[in-house]
Design an enzyme around this catalytic site. Structure first.
Site, PDB file in Angstrom:
ATOM      1  N   ARG A   1       0.847  -1.191   0.000  1.00  0.00           N
ATOM      2  CA  ARG A   1       0.000   0.000   0.000  1.00  0.00           C
ATOM      3  C   ARG A   1       0.884   1.244   0.000  1.00  0.00           C
ATOM      4  O   ARG A   1       1.997   1.223   0.515  1.00  0.00           O
ATOM      5  CB  ARG A   1      -0.903   0.029   1.239  1.00  0.00           C
TER       6      ARG A   1
ATOM      7  N   HIS B   1      -1.955   1.287  -9.667  1.00  0.00           N
ATOM      8  CA  HIS B   1      -2.608   0.331  -8.752  1.00  0.00           C
ATOM      9  C   HIS B   1      -3.322  -0.778  -9.541  1.00  0.00           C
ATOM     10  O   HIS B   1      -4.532  -0.998  -9.384  1.00  0.00           O
ATOM     11  CB  HIS B   1      -3.594   1.044  -7.815  1.00  0.00           C
TER      12      HIS B   1
HETATM   13  N1  NAP Z   1      -1.346  -3.568  -5.498  1.00  0.00           N
HETATM   14  C1  NAP Z   1      -2.419  -4.332  -5.585  1.00  0.00           C
HETATM   15  O1  NAP Z   1      -3.083  -4.369  -6.633  1.00  0.00           O
HETATM   16  C2  NAP Z   1      -2.817  -5.195  -4.406  1.00  0.00           C
HETATM   17  C3  NAP Z   1      -3.744  -6.223  -4.620  1.00  0.00           C
HETATM   18  C4  NAP Z   1      -4.037  -7.085  -3.558  1.00  0.00           C
HETATM   19  C5  NAP Z   1      -3.424  -6.902  -2.308  1.00  0.00           C
HETATM   20  N2  NAP Z   1      -2.556  -5.880  -2.122  1.00  0.00           N
HETATM   21  C6  NAP Z   1      -1.890  -5.686  -0.801  1.00  0.00           C
HETATM   22  O2  NAP Z   1      -1.242  -6.884  -0.396  1.00  0.00           O
HETATM   23  C7  NAP Z   1      -1.435  -7.019   1.017  1.00  0.00           C
HETATM   24  C8  NAP Z   1      -1.124  -8.424   1.480  1.00  0.00           C
HETATM   25  O3  NAP Z   1      -2.163  -9.324   1.115  1.00  0.00           O
HETATM   26  P1  NAP Z   1      -2.146 -10.865   1.606  1.00  0.00           P
HETATM   27  O4  NAP Z   1      -3.410 -11.459   1.130  1.00  0.00           O
HETATM   28  O5  NAP Z   1      -0.851 -11.517   1.249  1.00  0.00           O
HETATM   29  O6  NAP Z   1      -2.174 -10.655   3.206  1.00  0.00           O
HETATM   30  P2  NAP Z   1      -1.910 -11.735   4.340  1.00  0.00           P
HETATM   31  O7  NAP Z   1      -2.127 -13.115   3.854  1.00  0.00           O
HETATM   32  O8  NAP Z   1      -2.669 -11.276   5.540  1.00  0.00           O
HETATM   33  O9  NAP Z   1      -0.326 -11.615   4.659  1.00  0.00           O
HETATM   34  C9  NAP Z   1       0.220 -10.489   5.268  1.00  0.00           C
HETATM   35  C10 NAP Z   1       1.698 -10.751   5.566  1.00  0.00           C
HETATM   36  O10 NAP Z   1       2.269  -9.540   6.093  1.00  0.00           O
HETATM   37  C11 NAP Z   1       2.937  -9.844   7.327  1.00  0.00           C
HETATM   38  N3  NAP Z   1       2.869  -8.703   8.237  1.00  0.00           N
HETATM   39  C12 NAP Z   1       1.780  -8.000   8.631  1.00  0.00           C
HETATM   40  N4  NAP Z   1       2.133  -7.045   9.516  1.00  0.00           N
HETATM   41  C13 NAP Z   1       3.474  -7.165   9.669  1.00  0.00           C
HETATM   42  C14 NAP Z   1       4.428  -6.468  10.464  1.00  0.00           C
HETATM   43  N5  NAP Z   1       4.070  -5.475  11.274  1.00  0.00           N
HETATM   44  N6  NAP Z   1       5.712  -6.866  10.390  1.00  0.00           N
HETATM   45  C15 NAP Z   1       6.099  -7.891   9.589  1.00  0.00           C
HETATM   46  N7  NAP Z   1       5.239  -8.586   8.809  1.00  0.00           N
HETATM   47  C16 NAP Z   1       3.950  -8.224   8.864  1.00  0.00           C
HETATM   48  C17 NAP Z   1       2.182 -11.020   7.891  1.00  0.00           C
HETATM   49  O11 NAP Z   1       2.972 -11.641   8.882  1.00  0.00           O
HETATM   50  P3  NAP Z   1       2.483 -13.011   9.606  1.00  0.00           P
HETATM   51  O12 NAP Z   1       2.682 -14.090   8.562  1.00  0.00           O
HETATM   52  O13 NAP Z   1       3.416 -13.171  10.752  1.00  0.00           O
HETATM   53  O14 NAP Z   1       1.047 -12.811   9.983  1.00  0.00           O
HETATM   54  C18 NAP Z   1       1.936 -11.837   6.626  1.00  0.00           C
HETATM   55  O15 NAP Z   1       3.079 -12.598   6.313  1.00  0.00           O
HETATM   56  C19 NAP Z   1      -2.878  -6.539   1.200  1.00  0.00           C
HETATM   57  O16 NAP Z   1      -3.151  -6.175   2.526  1.00  0.00           O
HETATM   58  C20 NAP Z   1      -2.929  -5.341   0.260  1.00  0.00           C
HETATM   59  O17 NAP Z   1      -2.493  -4.193   0.953  1.00  0.00           O
HETATM   60  C21 NAP Z   1      -2.235  -5.030  -3.145  1.00  0.00           C
END
Ligand code: NAP
Length: 309
Positions: A224, A272
């Site tokens: 983000r 995005h």
């Molecule tokens: N650009 C785009 O088009 C687009 C599209 C879709 C998503 N996204 C972004 O991608 C993000 C991730 O999606 P996802 O489905 O992969 O989420 P997810 O499955 O919830 O995974 C989040 C990861 O981030 C880690 N994390 C969270 N807070 C942290 C911190 N403070 N320090 C270190 N690691 C941390 C988590 O650690 P743990 O494993 O320890 O819980 C986990 O490994 C979304 O929230 C969104 O912002 C962007």
């Protein structure tokens, strides 16, 4: 019993037709035509108006129209006790992986330099590192970041991940916690950010992070926009410490025309679009979760409100 859709797109009629096929007994309404608020049990939303969801007294589940839920958390008056469900979408994960691989490979194979040489009609070979000599750090190794890390590893890159807590990731080392961030970034020639937006991850890509990265490093941000301090990135690029960046998300979207990122020679800007939700797979998940709730089961992919993702 009704579902209310609030979407920023023009796909309302598509959702209406598909819900009618999948759940014919579920009444479909589209914001702002809410009707009797007592009927609404499910809300499928993108950027709900602050305070609006709290006006639905029988709401059972809030479904996000994206993988991120920050657009919902921006509402300071969310109804208490209503689960928020995010999308976990194979197609979306694949698109995000493609984006990360594309830009890691472009950087690794010096695509921008060869494109510049082509413009000069210069036939010149540049020194080339092996993939195994290029260290990639994936920040956030959940659904999407985990797939990104595995894909980059399969190409031969020396990949590590960073997460909040320890986790096993197919032999890929995962650095856990804020205390190991500097060490992790210190071995990241390419840092790919796939973190969810939380108070802890805001501004995480800042001058301290860039200083921790090896000289000549490259940043890919598909998490983000608020995770990146854009002025710090530009300073690190202009000083020559960082070699480039590929950015899909920005603090302000659309990126204002006056932003220096648009024309920075070391920055790739995309609007995005690293991944665009495929409504067909999103529909299947929402339908399945509504069926679960109707059977008295808990929905899947519920966001942990305390963690914020
Ligand atoms: N650009 C785009 O088009 C687009 C599209 C879709 C998503 N996204 C972004 O991608 C993000 C991730 O999606 P996802 O489905 O992969 O989420 P997810 O499955 O919830 O995974 C989040 C990861 O981030 C880690 N994390 C969270 N807070 C942290 C911190 N403070 N320090 C270190 N690691 C941390 C988590 O650690 P743990 O494993 O320890 O819980 C986990 O490994 C979304 O929230 C969104 O912002 C962007």
């Amino acid at each position: 019993m009704a579902l209310l859709l609030k979407t920023g797109s023009d796909r309302g009629p598509w959702w209406r037709a598909e819900f009618a096929k999948a759940l014919p007994d579920l009444e479909f309404r589209q914001f702002p035509e809410v009707g009797d608020a007592n009927d609404i049990e499910f809300a499928l939303v993108w950027k709900p108006d602050p305070g609006f969801l709290r006006t639905l007294p029988r709401l059972k589940v809030i479904f996000s129209l994206g993988a991120g839920v920050d657009h919902i958390f921006e509402d300071p008056h969310l109804p208490a006790g209503v689960p928020i469900v995010r999308l976990v979408d194979e197609q979306l994960t694949r698109q995000m992986t493609e984006y990360a691989v594309l830009h890691a490979l472009r950087f690794h194979r010096q695509a921008a330099l060869y494109e510049a040489l082509q413009r000069e009609k210069a036939w010149r070979e540049l020194p080339q590192k092996m993939t195994g000599e290029r260290r990639v750090g994936v920040m956030g190794v959940g659904e999407i970041g985990g797939a990104v890390a595995r894909a980059l590893k399969s190409l031969g890159f020396d990949v590590a991940g960073w997460a909040r807590g320890p986790r096993a990731l197919d032999g890929i080392p995962v650095f856990a916690g804020a205390g190991r961030l500097v060490e992790f970034l210190g071995r990241s020639d390419i840092a790919v950010c796939v973190l969810p937006p939380t108070p802890e991850t805001a501004d995480i890509l800042d001058k301290r992070a860039f200083a921790a990265m090896p000289s000549g490093g490259f940043v890919v941000n598909i998490g983000r926009g608020r995770q990146l301090v854009e002025t710090d990135l530009i300073a690190a690029l202009d000083s020559g410490h960082l070699a480039g960046a590929a950015l899909d998300v920005f603090r302000q979207e659309p990126l204002p025309p006056a932003s220096p990122l648009w024309s920075h020679p070391k920055v790739v800007v995309t609007p995005h679009v690293a991944a665009i939700t495929d409504p067909r797979s999103a529909l299947a998940q929402v339908v399945e979760n509504i069926r679960r709730v109707r059977r008295g089961e808990a929905p899947t992919n519920v966001v942990d409100l305390k963690r914020g993702y």
